[in-house]
Scaffold this motif. Structure first.
Motif, PDB file in Angstrom:
ATOM      1  N   UNK A 118       0.839  -1.199   0.000  1.00  0.00           N
ATOM      2  CA  UNK A 118       0.000   0.000   0.000  1.00  0.00           C
ATOM      3  C   UNK A 118       0.874   1.249   0.000  1.00  0.00           C
ATOM      4  N   UNK A 119       1.983   1.204   0.744  1.00  0.00           N
ATOM      5  CA  UNK A 119       2.905   2.341   0.760  1.00  0.00           C
ATOM      6  C   UNK A 119       3.514   2.556  -0.619  1.00  0.00           C
ATOM      7  N   UNK A 120       3.849   1.479  -1.305  1.00  0.00           N
ATOM      8  CA  UNK A 120       4.382   1.587  -2.667  1.00  0.00           C
ATOM      9  C   UNK A 120       3.367   2.223  -3.603  1.00  0.00           C
ATOM     10  N   UNK A 121       2.111   1.852  -3.447  1.00  0.00           N
ATOM     11  CA  UNK A 121       1.047   2.422  -4.282  1.00  0.00           C
ATOM     12  C   UNK A 121       0.941   3.920  -4.060  1.00  0.00           C
ATOM     13  N   UNK A 154       4.030   5.663  -5.635  1.00  0.00           N
ATOM     14  CA  UNK A 154       3.945   5.707  -7.098  1.00  0.00           C
ATOM     15  C   UNK A 154       2.939   6.760  -7.551  1.00  0.00           C
ATOM     16  N   UNK A 155       1.819   6.887  -6.832  1.00  0.00           N
ATOM     17  CA  UNK A 155       0.804   7.883  -7.175  1.00  0.00           C
ATOM     18  C   UNK A 155       1.359   9.298  -6.996  1.00  0.00           C
ATOM     19  N   UNK A 156       2.091   9.526  -5.902  1.00  0.00           N
ATOM     20  CA  UNK A 156       2.681  10.846  -5.662  1.00  0.00           C
ATOM     21  C   UNK A 156       3.730  11.182  -6.712  1.00  0.00           C
ATOM     22  N   UNK A 157       4.561  10.211  -7.086  1.00  0.00           N
ATOM     23  CA  UNK A 157       5.552  10.434  -8.139  1.00  0.00           C
ATOM     24  C   UNK A 157       4.879  10.767  -9.468  1.00  0.00           C
ATOM     25  N   UNK A 159       3.708  14.383  -9.374  1.00  0.00           N
ATOM     26  CA  UNK A 159       4.837  15.311  -9.539  1.00  0.00           C
ATOM     27  C   UNK A 159       5.286  15.377 -10.988  1.00  0.00           C
ATOM     28  N   UNK A 160       5.318  14.245 -11.656  1.00  0.00           N
ATOM     29  CA  UNK A 160       5.701  14.207 -13.082  1.00  0.00           C
ATOM     30  C   UNK A 160       4.718  15.003 -13.924  1.00  0.00           C
ATOM     31  N   UNK A 161       3.426  14.886 -13.612  1.00  0.00           N
ATOM     32  CA  UNK A 161       2.396  15.631 -14.349  1.00  0.00           C
ATOM     33  C   UNK A 161       2.548  17.138 -14.118  1.00  0.00           C
ATOM     34  N   UNK A 162       2.870  17.536 -12.893  1.00  0.00           N
ATOM     35  CA  UNK A 162       3.044  18.959 -12.589  1.00  0.00           C
ATOM     36  C   UNK A 162       4.245  19.520 -13.339  1.00  0.00           C
TER      37      UNK A 162
END
Length: 157
Positions: free
Chosen positions: A137-140, A143-146, A149-152
């Protein structure tokens, strides 16, 4: 002056967002569901929830448990239980395939989404899933936060 007519807004789909976070999805199936008329009207208005819902197999039939459908307010003939068991409509071969897969350790059937088909029929998307561990769950989340950030960064350039 005439009174304004209020139109009812229908929902496109009802999602179980928590399921994709809590479980690792292995395989999905789209099934029909057996409902009463007043329940269909209530689902069209978005008064249904798939949170904590799951499916079980009893006597070669698949049943959806814990799906919350709030009773339709204009129905006075029959009072239905909001969280009653509802039969899912699958072919026998599909049921046997699902039953063979979920006999493995740690696999379960989870409801992911309820939507209306192009013919106006209510369909339920169920998945064979395996529960995630805390570190998964922490990995998920990471990955969502990364991805955000990439989209921003992509939007800035």
């Amino acid at each position: 002056m005439s009174k304004k007519q209020t139109t009812q807004h229908y929902v496109q789909a009802i999602q179980n967002r928590k399921a994709r976070y809590e479980f690792e999805i292995l395989d999905t199936f789209v099934t029909g569901i057996q409902l009463f008329g007043s329940e269909v009207k209530s689902v069209r208005l978005g008064k249904a929830s798939l949170n904590d819902s799951f499916a079980i197999i009893l006597r070669n039939e698949v049943w959806l448990e814990n799906m919350q459908i709030t009773p339709y307010e204009h129905n006075h003939l029959e009072m239905l239980e909001p969280k009653r068991s509802r039969k899912l409509l699958l072919h026998k071969a599909e049921i046997l395939k699902i039953q063979a897969k979920i006999t493995e350790k740690g696999l379960t059937l989870v409801a992911l989404k309820a939507f209306f088909s192009s013919k106006g029929l209510l369909k339920i998307e169920i998945a064979i899933a395996k529960g995630k561990k805390l570190y998964d769950k922490r990995e998920t989340i990471k990955a969502r936060e990364n991805q955000r950030q990439m989209e921003q960064v992509r939007k800035q350039y």
